[in-house]
Design a protein around this motif. Sequence first.
Motif, mmCIF file in Angstrom:
data_model
loop_
_atom_site.group_PDB
_atom_site.id
_atom_site.type_symbol
_atom_site.label_atom_id
_atom_site.label_comp_id
_atom_site.label_asym_id
_atom_site.label_seq_id
_atom_site.Cartn_x
_atom_site.Cartn_y
_atom_site.Cartn_z
ATOM 1 N N ALA A 206 -22.930 -27.340 13.185
ATOM 2 C CA ALA A 206 -21.490 -28.159 13.361
ATOM 3 C C ALA A 206 -21.058 -28.349 14.773
ATOM 4 O O ALA A 206 -20.782 -29.668 14.857
ATOM 5 C CB ALA A 206 -20.137 -27.101 12.806
ATOM 6 N N SER A 207 -21.405 -27.865 15.758
ATOM 7 C CA SER A 207 -21.232 -28.154 16.980
ATOM 8 C C SER A 207 -21.923 -29.576 17.816
ATOM 9 O O SER A 207 -21.348 -30.148 18.436
ATOM 10 C CB SER A 207 -21.222 -27.178 18.137
ATOM 11 O OG SER A 207 -22.747 -26.590 18.011
ATOM 12 N N GLN A 208 -23.030 -29.736 16.824
ATOM 13 C CA GLN A 208 -23.822 -30.908 17.275
ATOM 14 C C GLN A 208 -23.551 -32.092 16.404
ATOM 15 O O GLN A 208 -24.159 -33.214 16.864
ATOM 16 C CB GLN A 208 -25.389 -30.511 17.346
ATOM 17 C CG GLN A 208 -25.800 -29.744 18.375
ATOM 18 C CD GLN A 208 -25.726 -30.492 19.630
ATOM 19 O OE1 GLN A 208 -26.063 -31.731 19.872
ATOM 20 N NE2 GLN A 208 -25.379 -29.829 20.700
ATOM 21 N N ARG A 209 -22.828 -32.136 15.589
ATOM 22 C CA ARG A 209 -22.806 -33.159 14.454
ATOM 23 C C ARG A 209 -21.986 -34.277 15.215
ATOM 24 O O ARG A 209 -22.712 -35.250 14.872
ATOM 25 C CB ARG A 209 -21.903 -32.664 13.131
ATOM 26 C CG ARG A 209 -22.668 -31.934 12.408
ATOM 27 C CD ARG A 209 -21.962 -31.516 11.094
ATOM 28 N NE ARG A 209 -22.784 -30.473 10.431
ATOM 29 C CZ ARG A 209 -22.380 -29.695 9.370
ATOM 30 N NH1 ARG A 209 -20.981 -29.997 9.144
ATOM 31 N NH2 ARG A 209 -22.887 -28.728 8.868
ATOM 32 N N LEU A 210 -20.905 -34.045 15.701
ATOM 33 C CA LEU A 210 -20.345 -35.239 16.352
ATOM 34 C C LEU A 210 -20.978 -35.737 17.339
ATOM 35 O O LEU A 210 -21.162 -37.147 17.593
ATOM 36 C CB LEU A 210 -18.871 -34.603 16.964
ATOM 37 C CG LEU A 210 -18.143 -35.914 17.369
ATOM 38 C CD1 LEU A 210 -17.960 -36.969 16.087
ATOM 39 C CD2 LEU A 210 -16.706 -35.224 17.932
ATOM 40 N N ALA A 211 -21.815 -35.238 18.132
ATOM 41 C CA ALA A 211 -22.715 -35.843 19.070
ATOM 42 C C ALA A 211 -23.753 -36.825 18.664
ATOM 43 O O ALA A 211 -23.890 -37.650 19.030
ATOM 44 C CB ALA A 211 -23.199 -34.672 20.029
ATOM 45 N N LEU A 213 -23.766 -38.115 15.688
ATOM 46 C CA LEU A 213 -23.212 -39.338 15.083
ATOM 47 C C LEU A 213 -22.835 -40.351 16.183
ATOM 48 O O LEU A 213 -23.027 -41.631 15.862
ATOM 49 C CB LEU A 213 -21.846 -38.991 14.147
ATOM 50 C CG LEU A 213 -22.181 -38.230 12.743
ATOM 51 C CD1 LEU A 213 -21.134 -37.650 12.227
ATOM 52 C CD2 LEU A 213 -23.268 -39.006 11.848
ATOM 53 N N SER A 214 -22.355 -39.756 17.106
ATOM 54 C CA SER A 214 -21.902 -40.900 18.211
ATOM 55 C C SER A 214 -23.028 -41.307 18.903
ATOM 56 O O SER A 214 -23.083 -42.722 19.080
ATOM 57 C CB SER A 214 -21.110 -40.041 19.322
ATOM 58 O OG SER A 214 -20.005 -39.238 18.770
ATOM 59 N N LEU A 215 -24.147 -40.567 19.051
ATOM 60 C CA LEU A 215 -25.461 -41.224 19.666
ATOM 61 C C LEU A 215 -25.915 -42.291 18.343
ATOM 62 O O LEU A 215 -26.161 -43.495 18.879
ATOM 63 C CB LEU A 215 -26.506 -39.983 19.233
ATOM 64 C CG LEU A 215 -27.802 -40.398 19.735
ATOM 65 C CD1 LEU A 215 -28.106 -41.207 20.998
ATOM 66 C CD2 LEU A 215 -28.910 -39.124 19.376
ATOM 67 N N THR A 236 -18.184 -37.725 8.133
ATOM 68 C CA THR A 236 -19.178 -38.290 8.651
ATOM 69 C C THR A 236 -19.218 -39.822 8.440
ATOM 70 O O THR A 236 -19.431 -40.694 9.428
ATOM 71 C CB THR A 236 -20.461 -37.960 8.174
ATOM 72 O OG1 THR A 236 -20.727 -36.443 8.194
ATOM 73 C CG2 THR A 236 -21.565 -38.422 8.480
ATOM 74 N N THR A 239 -16.456 -41.547 10.690
ATOM 75 C CA THR A 239 -16.922 -41.560 12.001
ATOM 76 C C THR A 239 -17.668 -42.884 12.294
ATOM 77 O O THR A 239 -17.643 -43.599 13.444
ATOM 78 C CB THR A 239 -17.767 -40.309 12.324
ATOM 79 O OG1 THR A 239 -17.315 -39.255 11.869
ATOM 80 C CG2 THR A 239 -17.938 -40.379 13.844
ATOM 81 N N GLU B 49 -22.882 -20.349 14.269
ATOM 82 C CA GLU B 49 -23.850 -21.213 13.830
ATOM 83 C C GLU B 49 -25.362 -20.621 13.503
ATOM 84 O O GLU B 49 -25.142 -19.399 13.774
ATOM 85 C CB GLU B 49 -23.900 -22.164 14.996
ATOM 86 C CG GLU B 49 -22.697 -22.892 15.420
ATOM 87 C CD GLU B 49 -22.832 -23.934 16.381
ATOM 88 O OE1 GLU B 49 -22.690 -25.248 16.156
ATOM 89 O OE2 GLU B 49 -23.104 -23.545 17.549
ATOM 90 N N SER B 262 -15.426 -30.173 18.678
ATOM 91 C CA SER B 262 -16.342 -31.044 18.127
ATOM 92 C C SER B 262 -16.146 -30.880 16.411
ATOM 93 O O SER B 262 -17.169 -31.299 15.869
ATOM 94 C CB SER B 262 -17.781 -30.526 18.491
ATOM 95 O OG SER B 262 -17.992 -29.158 18.353
ATOM 96 N N LEU B 264 -15.655 -32.073 12.978
ATOM 97 C CA LEU B 264 -15.570 -33.279 12.472
ATOM 98 C C LEU B 264 -14.920 -33.073 11.076
ATOM 99 O O LEU B 264 -15.210 -32.607 10.138
ATOM 100 C CB LEU B 264 -16.930 -33.651 12.074
ATOM 101 C CG LEU B 264 -17.425 -35.018 11.746
ATOM 102 C CD1 LEU B 264 -16.877 -35.951 12.883
ATOM 103 C CD2 LEU B 264 -18.839 -35.106 11.561
ATOM 104 N N THR B 276 -22.628 -39.448 23.989
ATOM 105 C CA THR B 276 -24.035 -38.782 23.550
ATOM 106 C C THR B 276 -24.513 -37.688 24.430
ATOM 107 O O THR B 276 -25.224 -38.035 25.424
ATOM 108 C CB THR B 276 -25.178 -39.936 23.430
ATOM 109 O OG1 THR B 276 -25.275 -40.430 24.958
ATOM 110 C CG2 THR B 276 -24.618 -41.135 22.838
#
Lengths: 341, 333, 268
Positions: A206-211, A213-215, A236, A239, B49, B262, B264, B276
Amino acid sequence: MSQIRIGLAEHAGGTVEQAGAILQVEDLRVAFKGQGSLFKKAPDVKAVDGVTFHINPSEVFSIVGESGSGKTTIARCIMGFAKPTSGIIKFDSADVSKLSGGTLTEYRRDVQMIYQDPFGSLNPREDVYTAITNPIRALRGEKESLKLRERVFELLGEVGLDAPEVLDKLPHQLSGGERQRVNIARALAPRPRVLIADEPVTMVDASQRLAILSLIRDLKLRHKLTVLLITHDLATAKTMGGRMAVMYLGKFVETGSTASVLSKPHHPYSELILSAAPKRRSGEVPAYDELEISEQSEPPAVGCPFLPRCKYSTSVCKEVTPQLEEKSSSHYAACHNPRNA
Amino acid sequence: MYTGTSTPLLRVSNLNVEYSVRNHHSITAVDNLSLEIPSSGYTLGLVGESGSGKSSLGMGIMNSIEPPGRISSGSVEYNGQEILKIPPEKLRAYRWEEVSMIYQSAMNSLNPVKTAADHIVEVLVQHRKTPKPEARKEALKLLSQVGIKPERANNFQHQLSGGMRQRVVIAMALALSPKLLIADEPTSALDVVVQRQILSLLKKNVRERNLSLLFITHEIAILRGLVDHIAVMYKGAIVERGPLQKVLDEPLHPYTEMLLDSLLTIDEDPKNNVATSTEKSASVRDSPRIEAGTNYCKYVGLCKYAFERCKVEKPVLQKIGQGDRLVACHKYA
Amino acid sequence: MFRTKSAKLGSAIVIGFVVLALFGPLVYPYSPTATSRFHNQPPNYTHLLGTDNLGHDVLSQTIFGARPSIAIGVGAAVGAAIIGMLVGVFAGYYEKLESFFTGFADTIMTLPALPLLILVGTVYIANDVLIVGLLILVLWPPIARASRSQILSVKSLPYIEAAKAGGMKDREIIFKILVPEIAPIAIAYFVLAVAGAIVVVAGLDFLGVGNPNNINWGSMLYWAQQFAFYLGDWWWILAPGLAITLLATGFALIGFSVEEATNPRLRM
């Protein structure tokens, strides 16, 4: 020929053969053989039941649906891993099913995919460098060289990875988020024009998802990519913006701009998944609804497939199969009693 | 945070769970963790996580860790009784009757040749020696409490959808009236609409039976309205704990803060415009060979507030101010 | 994979026999074909394992017999492995041909091997080549099946599809990715096939199917069976019998260890 063109022009969903569309899908149908027993033949499963849409260059198009909706099958057909039962897929006006040899190689260069499973989609025996250079070597015929190495460094930098650190690592030595970034770098390696992202963050923490998607969004802007996003998660899709389609039991039930569909959904199914999606500020677990929870079932031959679960149904819903029709500006829904229309 | 004088329902003390991997190394999944569930009706969401050790903790409480994992030290006490050292018959009574667990994959491990009702009848007959006709009546009642009508009680696993199968699993877990229910990602494999239904069903049964609930998940957002308290786990340890709404509104630990930032969701855009962000490389952060007892804060590689003390001293979970909030962070020490 | 005790034991045995096979001529005290007048002698100082009815030194013959056994065993197994892997891999990858190949393989597997070989051996004049050929015929199906099921499980992994999307050709995928994946299990079955071949060949020679005038363990038993029993020359039977058992067991131990070792890997 012109007859067929007119037919297409009348096709609901506003998806007339668009000049300049980079990807065009027309009346795609994919049916899988039913798994019957020795005595009873099970009916064929219609995974995709007449889907038509187009994507314009540099656009984002999301297909949102739950498991069993057929969305992944569409992606696999576009990639050439599944065979359509009928219908046409066109890339730059060329029929994808007719590609082979050299033209297929070109196609693979132009259309790449980011897979759902960051771990399973990387060869456990290959290090990051090999994984990324494989498609460059196979699709662009480049050989091992300093330029190739530079390209890999460039790609890894673009996806936010420290090249010297990860170059010789194997997949199991990386975290889930890192693997997905490698996946993205690999997809970008042959310089594609279209990126298909199949549930790109579902298996990422979860903590990496936004990153992540932004990427993807940033890469799309930088390289003017066209993105087809397949997901079950509305957040998702939100976004990524662009346009979207809601898919239910093999058909598109609503299409329009993502902002419009998510703020003013027309189809009761869209409304349902919107209300069920986890939210930050509201929508806590509701009191239990005694109604037996109905779930997806075989669509009927005639009538609306969502009928068993719909609270707004009227008699016409049973008799007439709804088609995608414009209910508000550029926003289409297949419903006899649309909401917010 | 627990101030009563009577024995807590569940007390985990300094639990260590390790997994052996190749080359005679071991990974610490649960690192000297202590946790209490004071009484009946106490609902706690455990958020973490992948790699946080949350599932291992759940299994440790059930004493069902299998090789290559093992509980290397610590204790689990249920109503004052040490669970990790009891004989098999008592362990069987403990599991299902006092504490029962729902796994994420449980809905796929139903017996394909048994009907929905059969599964529950089996539990009742085996543990309580209930005579079959009574067991069947009880089974039908339980199934209706999880929303499965009697007509479908005789369906087999392949005739039931994912959501219905999970409901059978829940009914099985509730059959012997346990006092504590542990649910490990029970809805992750389900579609969002079905997920919501299952959660509200769980909520209803938990409230009606005054059960304690330990709900393990990686998705914070689904806890709202389901549990009263939350504990956040990172790399085998609890880094923050407190009442759900307070923690969500005002996270204390930097990791909790990062998780919430973060998040979503459909209704709000996340707080910072997370660019990013460069992924800190594996060697700094994710070395899987973190052994227990290393003396620094495990979050130090990613923490935006980290200072010198964080690199040389491991923070301890402690109370902050009045009230019932706990944090393991040097910012507040 | 070679850490287990059984693997070490098996390897030790096999290496021992290989050394004997290679350096046999330097080691055996007498020529295996040399007859002498000291016939039917139990083990003693001059003939450590005794002599047979024609005065052959049993020890020398046993050492000499290692060569043909290993050669035929390995040779047949190699042939079977190559055919088995090729068939298995292609049947697994290109499913169109699958039913044909599996039916074919299954049919052969159901044929009772030894009686078949005996039958053929008695009808035709047996020579080594024919025996090896027959062995290969009988030994390839299990290897094909194992290869095929491995391929089927690996084929659907996402990274294979990713490789295709990245432009890899089918042939490349098969030889660069799939074959290395199945190599471990193929090796396991190969080694087991060697063990099987050794026993079967010895059995054929024992029954007189092969040329009994060749010196190998089976033919030693062939002659021993005719004379040793009622003469009570136990050493004549024990030496070749033990040799066969020991060598086959050695290979089997290795084979089973490899098989076990390849399974946990799949869990990755």
